[in-house]
Design a protein around this motif. Sequence first.
Motif, mmCIF file in Angstrom:
data_model
loop_
_atom_site.group_PDB
_atom_site.id
_atom_site.type_symbol
_atom_site.label_atom_id
_atom_site.label_comp_id
_atom_site.label_asym_id
_atom_site.label_seq_id
_atom_site.Cartn_x
_atom_site.Cartn_y
_atom_site.Cartn_z
ATOM 1 N N LEU A 83 -4.797 -3.696 5.038
ATOM 2 C CA LEU A 83 -5.447 -4.412 6.131
ATOM 3 C C LEU A 83 -5.035 -4.302 7.524
ATOM 4 O O LEU A 83 -6.012 -4.122 8.277
ATOM 5 C CB LEU A 83 -5.187 -6.032 5.883
ATOM 6 N N ASP A 84 -3.862 -4.011 7.761
ATOM 7 C CA ASP A 84 -3.605 -3.244 9.012
ATOM 8 C C ASP A 84 -4.191 -2.018 9.418
ATOM 9 O O ASP A 84 -4.470 -1.987 10.599
ATOM 10 C CB ASP A 84 -1.961 -3.203 9.215
ATOM 11 N N GLY A 85 -4.390 -1.404 8.579
ATOM 12 C CA GLY A 85 -5.162 0.051 8.872
ATOM 13 C C GLY A 85 -6.581 -0.397 9.088
ATOM 14 O O GLY A 85 -7.207 0.496 9.990
ATOM 15 N N ASN A 86 -7.151 -1.417 8.447
ATOM 16 C CA ASN A 86 -8.753 -1.716 8.629
ATOM 17 C C ASN A 86 -8.701 -2.271 10.144
ATOM 18 O O ASN A 86 -9.672 -2.121 10.782
ATOM 19 C CB ASN A 86 -8.991 -2.484 7.588
ATOM 20 N N GLU A 87 -7.771 -3.131 10.295
ATOM 21 C CA GLU A 87 -7.956 -3.736 11.872
ATOM 22 C C GLU A 87 -7.590 -2.742 12.793
ATOM 23 O O GLU A 87 -8.641 -2.784 13.773
ATOM 24 C CB GLU A 87 -6.655 -4.808 11.781
ATOM 25 N N GLU A 88 -6.864 -1.593 12.664
ATOM 26 C CA GLU A 88 -6.650 -0.528 13.329
ATOM 27 C C GLU A 88 -8.135 0.250 13.643
ATOM 28 O O GLU A 88 -8.432 0.563 14.735
ATOM 29 C CB GLU A 88 -5.786 0.625 13.197
ATOM 30 N N MET A 89 -8.723 0.479 12.697
ATOM 31 C CA MET A 89 -10.163 1.085 12.773
ATOM 32 C C MET A 89 -11.112 0.323 13.249
ATOM 33 O O MET A 89 -11.770 0.776 14.126
ATOM 34 C CB MET A 89 -10.317 1.204 11.128
ATOM 35 N N MET A 90 -10.990 -1.043 13.075
ATOM 36 C CA MET A 90 -12.000 -1.908 13.792
ATOM 37 C C MET A 90 -11.861 -1.909 15.464
ATOM 38 O O MET A 90 -12.579 -1.649 16.221
ATOM 39 C CB MET A 90 -11.835 -3.334 13.245
ATOM 40 N N ASN A 91 -10.440 -1.886 15.655
ATOM 41 C CA ASN A 91 -10.219 -1.642 16.974
ATOM 42 C C ASN A 91 -10.635 -0.449 17.627
ATOM 43 O O ASN A 91 -11.336 -0.260 19.131
ATOM 44 C CB ASN A 91 -8.575 -2.091 17.449
ATOM 45 N N GLY A 92 -10.364 0.719 17.104
ATOM 46 C CA GLY A 92 -11.062 1.994 17.350
ATOM 47 C C GLY A 92 -12.501 2.242 17.632
ATOM 48 O O GLY A 92 -12.897 2.562 18.605
ATOM 49 N N PHE A 93 -13.188 1.227 16.732
ATOM 50 C CA PHE A 93 -14.704 1.320 16.830
ATOM 51 C C PHE A 93 -14.996 0.462 18.076
ATOM 52 O O PHE A 93 -16.166 0.672 18.685
ATOM 53 C CB PHE A 93 -15.356 0.925 15.531
ATOM 54 N N ILE A 136 -13.514 0.096 20.717
ATOM 55 C CA ILE A 136 -13.295 0.836 21.916
ATOM 56 C C ILE A 136 -14.217 1.962 22.323
ATOM 57 O O ILE A 136 -14.647 2.245 23.349
ATOM 58 C CB ILE A 136 -11.624 1.653 21.853
ATOM 59 N N ASN A 137 -14.423 2.454 20.921
ATOM 60 C CA ASN A 137 -15.533 3.522 21.061
ATOM 61 C C ASN A 137 -16.877 3.130 21.625
ATOM 62 O O ASN A 137 -17.712 3.697 22.458
ATOM 63 C CB ASN A 137 -15.778 4.188 19.761
ATOM 64 N N ASN A 138 -17.175 1.817 20.989
ATOM 65 C CA ASN A 138 -18.621 1.091 21.804
ATOM 66 C C ASN A 138 -18.399 0.800 23.076
ATOM 67 O O ASN A 138 -19.498 1.099 23.821
ATOM 68 C CB ASN A 138 -18.486 0.025 20.845
ATOM 69 N N LEU A 174 -20.182 -2.902 35.329
ATOM 70 C CA LEU A 174 -19.370 -1.680 35.332
ATOM 71 C C LEU A 174 -17.706 -2.231 35.399
ATOM 72 O O LEU A 174 -16.994 -1.760 34.296
ATOM 73 C CB LEU A 174 -19.239 -0.780 36.446
ATOM 74 N N ASN A 175 -17.467 -3.230 36.148
ATOM 75 C CA ASN A 175 -16.232 -3.704 36.372
ATOM 76 C C ASN A 175 -15.976 -4.388 34.906
ATOM 77 O O ASN A 175 -14.632 -4.174 34.402
ATOM 78 C CB ASN A 175 -16.125 -4.573 37.361
ATOM 79 N N GLY A 176 -16.695 -5.127 34.655
ATOM 80 C CA GLY A 176 -16.723 -5.777 33.032
ATOM 81 C C GLY A 176 -16.287 -4.905 32.119
ATOM 82 O O GLY A 176 -15.690 -5.252 31.024
ATOM 83 N N SER A 177 -16.838 -3.908 31.965
ATOM 84 C CA SER A 177 -16.771 -2.795 30.879
ATOM 85 C C SER A 177 -15.476 -2.090 30.803
ATOM 86 O O SER A 177 -14.789 -1.855 29.842
ATOM 87 C CB SER A 177 -18.050 -1.489 30.865
ATOM 88 N N HIS A 232 -8.974 8.320 20.059
ATOM 89 C CA HIS A 232 -9.094 7.290 18.957
ATOM 90 C C HIS A 232 -9.952 7.908 17.655
ATOM 91 O O HIS A 232 -9.723 7.057 16.680
ATOM 92 C CB HIS A 232 -10.154 6.174 19.851
ATOM 93 N N ARG A 233 -10.606 8.788 17.725
ATOM 94 C CA ARG A 233 -11.322 9.503 16.445
ATOM 95 C C ARG A 233 -10.033 9.727 15.591
ATOM 96 O O ARG A 233 -10.183 9.564 14.358
ATOM 97 C CB ARG A 233 -12.337 10.303 16.866
#
Length: 182
Positions: free
Chosen positions: A35-45, A47-49, A87-90, A153-154
């Motif tokens: 579950l922790d690994g899945n949460e890390e992956m979601m955070n990575g996605f 950030i990528n977005n 831009l600042n919000g991003s 992140h990838r």
Amino acid sequence: MSRYFKYIIPVIFIIVVLLIVFLQFNSNRSINRLLDGNEEMMNGFEINNSLRNLQTEVLAMESKVKGTVIRGAEINTGHIDKEINSLNGSVLILPQLNSLQQLVNRKINTDTDILDSFRLSGKSFAENMLRSNKDKQITDSIRWVCSQIDALHRSAVLASMKEADFNALQAKTLGRIIAIMA
């Protein structure tokens, strides 16, 4: 013989119960790591977005500034302010990225300077600033930093995926062992 048998069965039962508890504990730990690994992956996605959105907004702002100068159009300050806030919000989504924040601030200042020179000194002066490619160099730097962050992140997501697969397999195996023992 029956006297020993009376004592052996409860001892075996207690050992089996303790073994099942131990396996269940390890199975739960594997599931929690999964579950922790899945949460890390979601955070990575996420950030990528966010990085992709930032790059899109940087290019949109650059395009609008160039378009305004080249057309010699009147500057819509409300529209430009909206782009700057966007831009600042991003970048606020990614607070740990100081160099990216500095580049975005430089980009905003450069585009604002170009528009100010257009407003105060005229189209030809602003076009000269555009030809200096300072604005494009900052955009390229933003793209480069975003690609570096994306690559980091990838690799982190790939490592998380491998660990999640391992934890899932371990939990599945422990679950089967528990079922067999039960």
